[in-house]
Enzyme design. Structure first.
Site, short mmCIF file in Angstrom:
data_model
loop_
_atom_site.label_atom_id
_atom_site.label_comp_id
_atom_site.label_asym_id
_atom_site.label_seq_id
_atom_site.Cartn_x
_atom_site.Cartn_y
_atom_site.Cartn_z
N THR A 1 0.74 -1.21 -0.02
CA THR A 1 0.09 0.05 0.00
C THR A 1 1.01 1.15 0.15
OG1 THR A 1 -1.37 -1.24 1.50
CG2 THR A 1 -2.03 0.98 1.14
N GLU B 1 -13.16 -12.72 2.77
CA GLU B 1 -12.56 -12.97 3.91
C GLU B 1 -13.62 -12.84 5.20
OE1 GLU B 1 -8.06 -11.84 4.93
OE2 GLU B 1 -9.18 -10.40 3.87
C1 LIG Z 1 -4.58 -11.52 6.55
N1 LIG Z 1 -5.32 -11.06 5.46
C2 LIG Z 1 -5.59 -9.87 4.96
N2 LIG Z 1 -6.67 -9.26 4.55
C3 LIG Z 1 -6.78 -8.15 4.08
N3 LIG Z 1 -5.49 -7.33 3.85
C4 LIG Z 1 -4.37 -7.69 4.31
C5 LIG Z 1 -4.37 -9.04 4.83
N4 LIG Z 1 -2.95 -9.37 5.15
C6 LIG Z 1 -2.30 -8.08 4.82
N5 LIG Z 1 -3.21 -7.15 4.17
C7 LIG Z 1 -3.09 -5.61 3.97
O1 LIG Z 1 -1.63 -5.49 3.65
C8 LIG Z 1 -1.23 -4.31 4.52
C9 LIG Z 1 0.19 -4.87 5.20
O2 LIG Z 1 1.32 -4.61 3.82
P1 LIG Z 1 1.71 -3.20 3.00
O3 LIG Z 1 1.60 -2.46 4.15
O4 LIG Z 1 0.40 -3.12 2.10
O5 LIG Z 1 2.86 -3.68 2.49
C10 LIG Z 1 -2.10 -4.39 5.63
O6 LIG Z 1 -2.07 -3.20 6.40
C11 LIG Z 1 -3.36 -4.79 4.93
O7 LIG Z 1 -3.96 -3.59 4.41
#
Ligand SMILES: CNc1ncnc2c1ncn2[C@@H]1O[C@H](COP(=O)(O)O)[C@@H](O)[C@H]1O
Ligand SMILES: [Zn+2]
Length: 386
Positions: free
Chosen positions: A113, A242
């Site tokens: 993100t 989910e």
């Molecule tokens: C467990 N299941 C999940 N469901 C939904 N979103 C998820 C996730 N796991 C991760 N993220 C998404 O990825 C971000 C972290 O990586 P980045 O900061 O983007 O690199 C989380 O803040 C969430 O928005």
């Protein structure tokens, strides 16, 4: 240990090693969810020394096993405090790509993100530049980040090679970036992310993801940005089901993105629709079981989709957060559903069809698998009993 137990231990060890040697394609991995625990602890120590956090509190949270869906998002808020400055973003990007390459992931779509953080002088663009800097800094592996037809001198780099036996040569990994829209974002912020993806398409950015806490936000907020991406021809993958949000699952299936993540809580009608649309699914076994999206490994919807020959690919989601690896996800499929080595090989190979990168990369990866197939001698085993 009796002789039979010893044989089982040996067989498990051999299968685990084989799953590591297998070339693999990772299509669903979040950057901040893939950070090593050791790095998180080191970063926590540094912030504690500056008086920003209390190390013992943070250590307990990181090392605790609780990984329910709400707990995951609390952890992400903590991870973001630890990782979100330019130098740290560069460091984690470098480590994450090295870790995936070390276990013979040959193609990686890493999603993250883009973040604005005024206090750190960070814009979405500068955040992404820091990620790319990290990918380029990975010296231990040969990272191929650009589209092979956009730079003339990449022809040579794309010659398929893979190291299955030892570290004498650098491992090669194709890396592409997906920009995630966080469900907490506004329509305008989501549109900014899509426009950034377009701006950065020559720098390895090839798609858009919708993720974030599934109980937060409304589909209508992100729809204009997703629609915009679709009009621009940018491939899209969406976290779907989910939680059992009927209205949104329906809307996501109607939107018909190029890929879907998870698809846990679908009802019979939605399930039928997914199968008729043949949208490839990114399967995240460990993640789904830990967050409660699937009741157990044995009852995971992988089996249904696999038996229906639905397009799918095994993925980790957040290998740091869930203490897993892509090799482990393949091992779990073998151990839980009884897939043989040739079937696992085929599963890994099929994932090449669903990558967002161009035909040249697909062609190269097909060669990688062809070559690895000979080396792993699985092809000769096809049809043989397990
Ligand atoms: C467990 N299941 C999940 N469901 C939904 N979103 C998820 C996730 N796991 C991760 N993220 C998404 O990825 C971000 C972290 O990586 P980045 O900061 O983007 O690199 C989380 O803040 C969430 O928005
Ligand atoms: Zn995810």
């Amino acid at each position: 240990m009796d002789a039979e137990m010893e044989r089982n231990v040996d067989a498990e060890k051999e299968m685990r090693e084989w799953c590591v040697a297998l070339p693999k394609v990772e299509l669903h991995a979040h950057l901040n969810g893939s950070v090593r625990n050791s790095t998180l602890l080191e970063l926590a120590k540094q912030l504690a020394e500056k008086g920003i956090i209390v190390f013992e509190d943070v250590k307990d949270v990181i090392m605790k096993n609780g990984r329910s869906l709400p707990e995951c998002f609390k952890l992400f808020d903590l991870f973001h405090i630890l990782t979100t400055d330019h130098d740290t973003v560069t460091r984690i990007a470098k480590e994450v790509v090295e870790d995936f390459a070390a276990e013979n992931v040959v193609y990686l779509e890493i999603r993250t993100t883009p973040k604005n953080n005024e206090a750190k002088g960070m814009t979405k663009r500068s955040y992404m530049n820091a990620v790319i800097k990290g990918l380029k800094a990975a010296e231990a592996v040969d990272v191929v980040l650009f589209d092979s037809n956009s730079r003339t001198n990449d022809t040579l780099t794309c010659t398929p090679t893979i190291e299955l036996d030892g570290d004498t040569k650098k491992k090669r990994i194709y890396v592409r970036l997906l920009l995630s829209i966080d469900r907490r974002e506004t329509t305008l912020a989501a549109l900014d992310t899509v426009n950034l993806a377009l701006e950065m398409k020559d720098q390895g950015v090839i798609g858009i993801d919708l993720s974030g806490n599934p109980v937060v936000g409304e589909w209508e907020t992100y729809l204009p940005a997703l629609q915009h991406a679709k009009e621009l021809g940018i491939p899209i993958t969406i976290h779907c089901g989910e939680v059992a949000n009927r209205k949104e699952i329906q809307a996501v299936l109607d939107f018909c993105p190029q890929r879907l993540g998870h698809v846990c809580c679908l009802n019979d009608v939605e399930w039928k629709k997914l199968k008729s649309l043949m949208i490839p699914v990114e399967i995240c076994l460990t993640s789904n079981v830990m967050t409660g999206g699937a009741p157990s490994l044995e009852l995971h919807h992988f089996a249904d989709l696999y038996n229906a020959k639905h397009p799918l690919s095994l993925c980790t989601d957040d290998c740091g957060l869930f203490s897993t690896s892509l090799s482990n996800e393949y091992f779990l499929v073998a151990a839980t559903f009884g897939l043989s080595k040739p079937e696992l090989f085929h599963l890994a190979q099929e994932a090449v069809q669903y990558i967002f990168a161009d035909e040249n990369v697909k062609k190269s990866l097909k060669e990688v698998f062809k070559d690895a197939g000979k080396r792993l001698t699985v092809l000769s085993e096809i049809g043989a009993p397990n």
